[in-house]
Design a protein around this motif. Structure first.
Motif, PDB file in Angstrom:
ATOM      1  N   ASP A 103       0.835  -1.214   0.000  1.00  0.00           N
ATOM      2  CA  ASP A 103       0.000   0.000   0.000  1.00  0.00           C
ATOM      3  C   ASP A 103       0.867   1.261   0.000  1.00  0.00           C
ATOM      4  O   ASP A 103       0.573   2.229  -0.701  1.00  0.00           O
ATOM      5  N   GLU A 104       1.940   1.215   0.782  1.00  0.00           N
ATOM      6  CA  GLU A 104       2.812   2.392   0.833  1.00  0.00           C
ATOM      7  C   GLU A 104       3.482   2.624  -0.525  1.00  0.00           C
ATOM      8  O   GLU A 104       3.573   3.752  -1.015  1.00  0.00           O
ATOM      9  N   LEU A 105       3.943   1.530  -1.137  1.00  0.00           N
ATOM     10  CA  LEU A 105       4.596   1.668  -2.441  1.00  0.00           C
ATOM     11  C   LEU A 105       3.599   2.143  -3.498  1.00  0.00           C
ATOM     12  O   LEU A 105       3.921   2.977  -4.339  1.00  0.00           O
ATOM     13  N   PHE A 106       2.371   1.620  -3.419  1.00  0.00           N
ATOM     14  CA  PHE A 106       1.371   2.037  -4.412  1.00  0.00           C
ATOM     15  C   PHE A 106       1.054   3.527  -4.253  1.00  0.00           C
ATOM     16  O   PHE A 106       0.948   4.268  -5.239  1.00  0.00           O
ATOM     17  N   ALA A 107       0.916   3.961  -2.991  1.00  0.00           N
ATOM     18  CA  ALA A 107       0.616   5.381  -2.738  1.00  0.00           C
ATOM     19  C   ALA A 107       1.766   6.261  -3.238  1.00  0.00           C
ATOM     20  O   ALA A 107       1.544   7.311  -3.862  1.00  0.00           O
ATOM     21  N   ALA A 108       3.000   5.818  -3.002  1.00  0.00           N
ATOM     22  CA  ALA A 108       4.155   6.598  -3.466  1.00  0.00           C
ATOM     23  C   ALA A 108       4.188   6.626  -4.994  1.00  0.00           C
ATOM     24  O   ALA A 108       4.481   7.663  -5.607  1.00  0.00           O
ATOM     25  N   TRP A 109       3.861   5.476  -5.596  1.00  0.00           N
ATOM     26  CA  TRP A 109       3.848   5.414  -7.062  1.00  0.00           C
ATOM     27  C   TRP A 109       2.804   6.401  -7.620  1.00  0.00           C
ATOM     28  O   TRP A 109       3.078   7.143  -8.561  1.00  0.00           O
ATOM     29  N   SER A 110       1.616   6.463  -6.995  1.00  0.00           N
ATOM     30  CA  SER A 110       0.574   7.404  -7.447  1.00  0.00           C
ATOM     31  C   SER A 110       1.060   8.852  -7.304  1.00  0.00           C
ATOM     32  O   SER A 110       0.790   9.683  -8.171  1.00  0.00           O
ATOM     33  N   ARG A 111       1.769   9.129  -6.209  1.00  0.00           N
ATOM     34  CA  ARG A 111       2.296  10.490  -6.041  1.00  0.00           C
ATOM     35  C   ARG A 111       3.362  10.781  -7.103  1.00  0.00           C
ATOM     36  O   ARG A 111       3.496  11.904  -7.568  1.00  0.00           O
ATOM     37  N   TYR A 112       4.104   9.754  -7.493  1.00  0.00           N
ATOM     38  CA  TYR A 112       5.118   9.913  -8.544  1.00  0.00           C
ATOM     39  C   TYR A 112       4.447  10.378  -9.849  1.00  0.00           C
ATOM     40  O   TYR A 112       4.962  11.262 -10.531  1.00  0.00           O
ATOM     41  N   TRP A 113       3.270   9.811 -10.185  1.00  0.00           N
ATOM     42  CA  TRP A 113       2.578  10.240 -11.412  1.00  0.00           C
ATOM     43  C   TRP A 113       2.294  11.736 -11.344  1.00  0.00           C
ATOM     44  O   TRP A 113       2.436  12.451 -12.324  1.00  0.00           O
ATOM     45  N   GLU A 114       1.862  12.186 -10.149  1.00  0.00           N
ATOM     46  CA  GLU A 114       1.529  13.604  -9.959  1.00  0.00           C
ATOM     47  C   GLU A 114       2.794  14.462 -10.104  1.00  0.00           C
ATOM     48  O   GLU A 114       2.801  15.475 -10.800  1.00  0.00           O
ATOM     49  N   ILE A 115       3.860  14.015  -9.463  1.00  0.00           N
ATOM     50  CA  ILE A 115       5.127  14.754  -9.534  1.00  0.00           C
ATOM     51  C   ILE A 115       5.611  14.850 -10.982  1.00  0.00           C
ATOM     52  O   ILE A 115       6.183  15.854 -11.404  1.00  0.00           O
ATOM     53  N   GLN A 116       5.317  13.816 -11.756  1.00  0.00           N
ATOM     54  CA  GLN A 116       5.709  13.794 -13.163  1.00  0.00           C
ATOM     55  C   GLN A 116       4.780  14.638 -14.038  1.00  0.00           C
ATOM     56  O   GLN A 116       4.949  14.691 -15.245  1.00  0.00           O
ATOM     57  N   GLY A 117       3.752  15.233 -13.434  1.00  0.00           N
ATOM     58  CA  GLY A 117       2.905  16.177 -14.174  1.00  0.00           C
ATOM     59  C   GLY A 117       1.580  15.611 -14.655  1.00  0.00           C
ATOM     60  O   GLY A 117       0.872  16.257 -15.438  1.00  0.00           O
ATOM     61  N   MET A 118       1.199  14.421 -14.209  1.00  0.00           N
ATOM     62  CA  MET A 118      -0.083  13.849 -14.630  1.00  0.00           C
ATOM     63  C   MET A 118      -1.211  14.529 -13.860  1.00  0.00           C
ATOM     64  O   MET A 118      -1.151  14.615 -12.623  1.00  0.00           O
ATOM     65  N   GLY A 119      -2.220  15.017 -14.580  1.00  0.00           N
ATOM     66  CA  GLY A 119      -3.342  15.712 -13.946  1.00  0.00           C
ATOM     67  C   GLY A 119      -4.246  14.752 -13.174  1.00  0.00           C
ATOM     68  O   GLY A 119      -4.155  13.534 -13.323  1.00  0.00           O
ATOM     69  N   GLU A 120      -5.163  15.338 -12.375  1.00  0.00           N
ATOM     70  CA  GLU A 120      -6.004  14.539 -11.475  1.00  0.00           C
ATOM     71  C   GLU A 120      -6.918  13.566 -12.230  1.00  0.00           C
ATOM     72  O   GLU A 120      -7.038  12.395 -11.871  1.00  0.00           O
ATOM     73  N   THR A 121      -7.543  14.052 -13.307  1.00  0.00           N
ATOM     74  CA  THR A 121      -8.473  13.207 -14.081  1.00  0.00           C
ATOM     75  C   THR A 121      -7.715  12.051 -14.721  1.00  0.00           C
ATOM     76  O   THR A 121      -8.158  10.894 -14.704  1.00  0.00           O
ATOM     77  N   GLU A 122      -6.570  12.396 -15.284  1.00  0.00           N
ATOM     78  CA  GLU A 122      -5.723  11.383 -15.926  1.00  0.00           C
ATOM     79  C   GLU A 122      -5.259  10.334 -14.911  1.00  0.00           C
ATOM     80  O   GLU A 122      -5.240   9.138 -15.193  1.00  0.00           O
TER      81      GLU A 122
END
Ligand SMILES: C[S@@+](CC[C@H](N)C(=O)[O-])C[C@H]1O[C@@H](n2cnc3c(N)ncnc32)[C@H](O)[C@@H]1O
Length: 235
Positions: A166-185
């Motif tokens: 769960d921690e790794l998945f949450a960090a991975w999701s934050r990585y998408w955001e840091i990489q510039g992926m928008g909320e809807t995407e």
């Protein structure tokens, strides 16, 4: 030819396939360098004109990376998606590295036995359910390889019930955001992952490799939920 075995949410013959490389660069930590890492490992193990099989050729990024650095390598890329094969073909021609390259629209089971000195399978097996499909892909790859030939596997992996998932998945999701992926995407991508990824733990991947005739498997890379392993076809 068999029907494509990738899960429907990841439609490589449709919009997802068309955007694939942009998405991959955004969500896969170390995506571009993963192919150079493979090159570095394979270079040390192969002769000057090896026959290398690229399973799930995708947009051809891996084949262009290999062929640009090693013009003598004889590459075969296989992919069940017509769109991905067409993109890869165009890409190879554009990069001026199409000589000595074969692209096969189909499955590994369509290829010749024992014909290859090495194989790679990057970002493919996590789309296959662990109901015999992962095994059967590995078995087909082993059948194509000469004894002792190296095999590199790069995968999303994880034990969903394990303590860090769960921690790794949450960090991975934050990585998408840091990489510039928008909320809807991000929400759309998360839904695809939920529906279309068939998780296997590292222990399970090692078990599958050993069961299908690969020996001396070890992990050479890990970033969040991605990992890469090198092994070789048993002699
Ligand atoms: C996520 S892309 C990876 C492409 C490339 N290896 C990369 O890392 O950029 C997955 C590719 O695997 C292909 N694929 C799906 N099922 C496959 C199978 N059973 N055998 C070979 N390729 C498959 C898809 O069509 C798609 O092009």
């Amino acid at each position: 030819m068999n029907a494509p075995t990738h899960a429907e949410p990841f439609d490589f013959d449709g919009a997802y396939g068309g955007d694939y490389e942009y998405i991959a660069r955004t969500v896969i930590p170390g995506y571009r360098s993963s192919f150079r890492q493979a090159l570095a490992l394979l270079r040390g193990r192969l002769g000057p004109r090896p026959r290398v099989l690229v399973v799930g050729a995708g947009t051809g990024i891996e084949m262009v990376t290999f062929k640009t650095a090693e013009p003598g390598w004889r590459l075969s890329g296989v992919d069940p998606s017509r769109q991905m094969i067409d993109i890869a073909e165009h890409r190879m021609r554009e990069a001026g590295v199409a000589d000595g390259v074969r692209l096969v629209h189909g499955h590994v089971s369509d290829l010749e036995e024992g014909d290859f000195d090495a194989a790679t399978c990057f970002n493919v097996m996590h789309f296959l359910p662990d109901d015999g499909a992962k095994q059967s892909l590995l078995r087909d790859i082993a059948r194509c390889l000469a004894p002792g030939a190296p095999f590199l596997l790069f995968e999303l992996h994880g034990d969903r019930e394990g303590p860090r998932f769960d921690e790794l998945f949450a960090a991975w999701s934050r990585y998408w955001e840091i990489q510039g992926m928008g909320e809807t995407e991000r929400a759309a991508f998360r839904a695809k992952i939920e529906e279309g990824i068939h998780w296997a733990s590292e222990a399970r991947l090692l078990e599958l490799l050993a069961g299908e005739g690969f020996e001396d498997a070890w992990r050479y890379y890990r970033a969040l939920l991605y990992g890469a392993w090198i092994s070789r076809r048993a002699r």
